[in-house]
Design an enzyme around this catalytic site. Structure first.
Site, PDB file in Angstrom:
ATOM      1  N   HIS A   1     -11.205   4.717  -4.901  1.00 47.86           N
ATOM      2  CA  HIS A   1      -9.929   4.465  -4.225  1.00 47.86           C
ATOM      3  C   HIS A   1      -9.054   3.488  -5.019  1.00 47.86           C
ATOM      4  O   HIS A   1      -9.544   2.529  -5.610  1.00 47.86           O
ATOM      5  CB  HIS A   1     -10.163   3.941  -2.809  1.00 47.86           C
ATOM      6  CG  HIS A   1     -10.557   5.024  -1.849  1.00 47.86           C
ATOM      7  ND1 HIS A   1     -11.204   4.782  -0.670  1.00 47.86           N
ATOM      8  CD2 HIS A   1     -10.382   6.377  -1.912  1.00 47.86           C
ATOM      9  CE1 HIS A   1     -11.420   5.932  -0.033  1.00 47.86           C
ATOM     10  NE2 HIS A   1     -10.937   6.920  -0.771  1.00 47.86           N
TER      11      HIS A   1
ATOM     12  N   ASP B   1     -16.389  -0.531   0.318  1.00 44.26           N
ATOM     13  CA  ASP B   1     -15.852  -0.127   1.624  1.00 44.26           C
ATOM     14  C   ASP B   1     -16.894   0.603   2.471  1.00 44.26           C
ATOM     15  O   ASP B   1     -16.532   1.405   3.337  1.00 44.26           O
ATOM     16  CB  ASP B   1     -14.652   0.816   1.448  1.00 44.26           C
ATOM     17  CG  ASP B   1     -13.403   0.094   0.975  1.00 44.26           C
ATOM     18  OD1 ASP B   1     -13.433  -1.145   0.856  1.00 44.26           O
ATOM     19  OD2 ASP B   1     -12.401   0.792   0.722  1.00 44.26           O
TER      20      ASP B   1
ATOM     21  N   HIS C   1     -18.169   7.084   2.803  1.00 44.58           N
ATOM     22  CA  HIS C   1     -16.741   6.698   2.717  1.00 44.58           C
ATOM     23  C   HIS C   1     -16.082   7.535   1.618  1.00 44.58           C
ATOM     24  O   HIS C   1     -15.046   8.161   1.840  1.00 44.58           O
ATOM     25  CB  HIS C   1     -16.659   5.201   2.414  1.00 44.58           C
ATOM     26  CG  HIS C   1     -15.276   4.681   2.194  1.00 44.58           C
ATOM     27  ND1 HIS C   1     -14.342   4.577   3.198  1.00 44.58           N
ATOM     28  CD2 HIS C   1     -14.661   4.225   1.067  1.00 44.58           C
ATOM     29  CE1 HIS C   1     -13.209   4.083   2.696  1.00 44.58           C
ATOM     30  NE2 HIS C   1     -13.377   3.870   1.405  1.00 44.58           N
TER      31      HIS C   1
ATOM     32  N   ASP D   1      -7.054   1.107  -4.274  1.00 48.59           N
ATOM     33  CA  ASP D   1      -7.071  -0.332  -3.980  1.00 48.59           C
ATOM     34  C   ASP D   1      -8.327  -1.023  -4.550  1.00 48.59           C
ATOM     35  O   ASP D   1      -8.500  -2.232  -4.384  1.00 48.59           O
ATOM     36  CB  ASP D   1      -6.926  -0.606  -2.471  1.00 48.59           C
ATOM     37  CG  ASP D   1      -8.081  -0.081  -1.645  1.00 48.59           C
ATOM     38  OD1 ASP D   1      -8.464   1.086  -1.833  1.00 48.59           O
ATOM     39  OD2 ASP D   1      -8.613  -0.831  -0.802  1.00 48.59           O
ATOM     40  N   HIS D   2      -9.175  -0.249  -5.255  1.00 48.49           N
ATOM     41  CA  HIS D   2     -10.368  -0.810  -5.906  1.00 48.49           C
ATOM     42  C   HIS D   2     -10.346  -0.654  -7.422  1.00 48.49           C
ATOM     43  O   HIS D   2     -11.078  -1.346  -8.124  1.00 48.49           O
ATOM     44  CB  HIS D   2     -11.635  -0.165  -5.329  1.00 48.49           C
ATOM     45  CG  HIS D   2     -11.765  -0.399  -3.855  1.00 48.49           C
ATOM     46  ND1 HIS D   2     -12.703  -1.246  -3.310  1.00 48.49           N
ATOM     47  CD2 HIS D   2     -11.031   0.067  -2.815  1.00 48.49           C
ATOM     48  CE1 HIS D   2     -12.539  -1.291  -1.996  1.00 48.49           C
ATOM     49  NE2 HIS D   2     -11.536  -0.501  -1.670  1.00 48.49           N
TER      50      HIS D   2
ATOM     51  N   HIS E   1     -12.896  -5.948   1.989  1.00 46.93           N
ATOM     52  CA  HIS E   1     -11.734  -6.146   2.865  1.00 46.93           C
ATOM     53  C   HIS E   1     -12.008  -7.220   3.908  1.00 46.93           C
ATOM     54  O   HIS E   1     -13.142  -7.394   4.345  1.00 46.93           O
ATOM     55  CB  HIS E   1     -11.364  -4.844   3.596  1.00 46.93           C
ATOM     56  CG  HIS E   1     -10.780  -3.801   2.720  1.00 46.93           C
ATOM     57  ND1 HIS E   1      -9.431  -3.714   2.445  1.00 46.93           N
ATOM     58  CD2 HIS E   1     -11.356  -2.783   2.039  1.00 46.93           C
ATOM     59  CE1 HIS E   1      -9.191  -2.687   1.638  1.00 46.93           C
ATOM     60  NE2 HIS E   1     -10.356  -2.101   1.366  1.00 46.93           N
TER      61      HIS E   1
ATOM     62  N   HIS F   1     -16.114   2.436  -6.017  1.00 44.62           N
ATOM     63  CA  HIS F   1     -15.688   3.805  -5.695  1.00 44.62           C
ATOM     64  C   HIS F   1     -14.249   4.006  -6.150  1.00 44.62           C
ATOM     65  O   HIS F   1     -13.587   3.070  -6.574  1.00 44.62           O
ATOM     66  CB  HIS F   1     -15.871   4.118  -4.208  1.00 44.62           C
ATOM     67  CG  HIS F   1     -14.971   3.362  -3.275  1.00 44.62           C
ATOM     68  ND1 HIS F   1     -15.056   1.994  -3.091  1.00 44.62           N
ATOM     69  CD2 HIS F   1     -13.954   3.769  -2.461  1.00 44.62           C
ATOM     70  CE1 HIS F   1     -14.156   1.610  -2.202  1.00 44.62           C
ATOM     71  NE2 HIS F   1     -13.454   2.659  -1.810  1.00 44.62           N
TER      72      HIS F   1
HETATM   73 FE    FE Z   1     -10.586  -0.225   0.171  1.00 47.51          FE
HETATM   74 ZN    ZN Z   2     -12.095   2.790  -0.052  1.00 47.08          ZN
END
Ligand code: FE
Ligand code: ZN
Length: 282
Positions: A73, A155, A130, A75-76, A193, A71
């Site tokens: 985001h 996530d 999410h 942090d990905h 995570h 996805h």
């Molecule tokens: Fe994340």
């Molecule tokens: Zn995420």
């Protein structure tokens, strides 16, 4: 024959897949790194940061052949431009519905593809909630050293919990988690995570009498004290202990009813009540 999850407590210390290792990133992200048997080619899942991936590849002498993105985001996907520059031949697989740049192959629900350089095929599962673009990658197996199925779920499903519902609805998230819960019980669940300890603290507030959950809390504390990742888990363990996969369990329904002040009409209302509770839980 595999015993049902209720017949015994599935162990929280799940032997990881031999071809998959975590590359820790930021405070609590895992970028999953797959390598082939000859340890020449690699694939990574959700590279939020390029630096730790490049370091891991260099120290193992691996060439990046493929990237999986669940996805949008940061942090990905934050490491994508740098990884593409370093490995121009790497193929980036991601969601059709995503605004992320630098995805070479865009997949939708029901699609399947072979992973470059690997003896593995991934099924694409759309799991909005999410984020709206969120997908999961499911392989019946990766290579033949370990025959367990493997799920990369970003996530959406976490060990002991689930992601916050940022873009979708509770109904979408409930359906998405249901799609993942329907996969084989021995599926290795690789989420993005290390949130397990706090997730389980909440889970215990929802289901204080769940023996499998109490045992998982104990085992998880041991793992974390030893600095061991609690990921992967298995779907059997999640079904037995994760409240967000247990919206049909009596104790979870009752907990939701207490929060709502009325009997929940359906699993979506149970999910929404438990998710809202978790959002404010400290
Ligand atoms: Fe994340
Ligand atoms: Zn995420």
């Amino acid at each position: 024959m595999n015993p049902p999850a209720t017949a015994g407590v599935p162990h929280a210390s799940v032997p990881p897949h031999p071809a998959i290792v975590p590359v820790p990133a930021f405070a609590d992200n895992y970028i999953w790194l797959l390598s082939d048997r000859e340890r020449r080619r690699a694939a990574v899942v959700d590279p939020g940061d390029a630096a730790p991936v490049l370091a891991a590849l260099a120290s193992a002498g691996l060439t990046l052949a493929a990237v999986l993105v669940t996805h949008h985001h940061a942090d990905h996907v934050g490491g994508l431009p740098e990884l593409r520059a370093a490995f121009p031949d790497a193929v980036v697989h991601g969601p059709a519905a995503s605004r992320v740049e630098g995805i070479d192959r865009r997949w939708r629900a029901g699609d399947a593809f072979g992973l470059e350089g690997f003896d593995a095929r991934f099924d694409v599962i759309e799991i909005p909630g999410h984020t709206l673009d969120h997908i999961a990658f499911f392989a019946r197996r990766i290579g033949d050293d370990d025959l367990r199925p493997v799920l990369f779920c970003g996530d959406t499903l976490f060990a002991g919990g689930c992601g916050r519902v940022f873009e979708g609805t509770a109904a979408q998230m409930t359906a998405s988690l249901g799609r993942l819960a329907a996969l084989p019980h021995d599926t290795l669940v690789y989420c993005a995570h290390e949130y397990t300890t706090s997730n389980l603290r909440f889970a215990l507030a929802v289901e204080p009498d769940n023996a499998a959950l109490s045992e998982r809390v104990r085992q998880t504390a041991e793992l974390r004290a030893a600095g061991t990742p609690t990921v992967p888990s298995t779907l059997a363990l999640e079904r037995a202990t994760n409240p967000f996969l247990r919206t049909d369990a009596d104790d979870v329904r009752r907990a939701a009813q207490t929060r709502l002040g009325h009997a929940p009409a359906d699993p979506v209302e149970v999910f929404a009540a438990v998710r809202a509770w978790k959002d404010g839980f400290r």
